[in-house]
Design an enzyme around this catalytic site. Structure first.
Site, PDB file in Angstrom:
ATOM      1  N   HIS A   1       3.945   7.069   3.887  1.00  0.00           N
ATOM      2  CA  HIS A   1       4.885   5.965   3.722  1.00  0.00           C
ATOM      3  C   HIS A   1       4.433   5.047   2.599  1.00  0.00           C
ATOM      4  CE1 HIS A   1       2.007   4.138   6.708  1.00  0.00           C
ATOM      5  NE2 HIS A   1       2.223   3.032   6.016  1.00  0.00           N
TER       6      HIS A   1
ATOM      7  N   HIS B   1       0.828  -1.213   0.000  1.00  0.00           N
ATOM      8  CA  HIS B   1       0.000   0.000   0.000  1.00  0.00           C
ATOM      9  C   HIS B   1       0.852   1.249   0.000  1.00  0.00           C
ATOM     10  CE1 HIS B   1       0.515  -0.832   4.385  1.00  0.00           C
ATOM     11  NE2 HIS B   1       0.602   0.473   4.487  1.00  0.00           N
TER      12      HIS B   1
ATOM     13  N   GLU C   1       7.702   0.997   5.160  1.00  0.00           N
ATOM     14  CA  GLU C   1       7.161  -0.077   5.980  1.00  0.00           C
ATOM     15  C   GLU C   1       7.409  -1.397   5.240  1.00  0.00           C
ATOM     16  OE1 GLU C   1       2.874   0.138   6.388  1.00  0.00           O
ATOM     17  OE2 GLU C   1       2.864  -1.223   8.099  1.00  0.00           O
TER      18      GLU C   1
HETATM   19 CO    CO Z   1       1.140   1.235   6.354  1.00  0.00          CO
END
Ligand code: CO
Length: 136
Positions: A81, A7, A132
């Site tokens: 992020h 994502h 991440e």
């Molecule tokens: Co995230």
């Protein structure tokens, strides 16, 4: 080491307004989730399902939200992020640490917004992008 783009997370000052953009302006309708408060993470999330990845809308929740400082600098919101999938979070963490990357927090994986183990790596090592890693 990197797998799919899981994502892209966008910090937003108002998650209802942001969800409306995806639901109505982009016409994504039911592909846009309801807002879910995640007190453990200091955020409220909405997920937008795209054919090849997801967009994660993040609104600060509570006084100690990790997003507070980001939104002070970026009042209208912004990309917060990106999340890449890895097969093994511990192996990925150890590899990145050996490469000199800074793992945020204790360095131990935590359970992320999707119920899977994640780590975050400091943007200073990645051209200003908070990264991440999620065990898929
Ligand atoms: Co995230």
């Amino acid at each position: 080491m990197l797998g799919r783009l899981n994502h892209v997370a966008i910090a937003v000052p108002n998650i209802a307004d942001a969800a409306k953009i995806y639901r109505d302006t982009f016409g994504m309708g039911a592909k846009v989730s309801r807002p879910v408060a995640q007190p453990d993470h200091g955020v409220t999330t909405v997920f937008v399902e795209l054919p090849n990845t997801k967009i994660e809308l993040l609104e600060p929740l509570g006084p100690n939200s990790p997003l507070a400082k980001f939104l002070q600098k970026n009042a209208t919101g912004g990309i917060h992020h990106v999340c890449y999938e890895v097969e093994n979070i511990i192996a990925a963490r150890d590899h990145m640490r050996a490469q000199g990357a800074t793992i945020t927090g204790t360095g131990e994986p935590t359970i992320g917004a999707h119920g899977k183990p994640v780590i975050f790596m400091h943007p200073k090592d990645f051209n200003g992008t908070l990264i991440e890693l999620e065990q898929a």
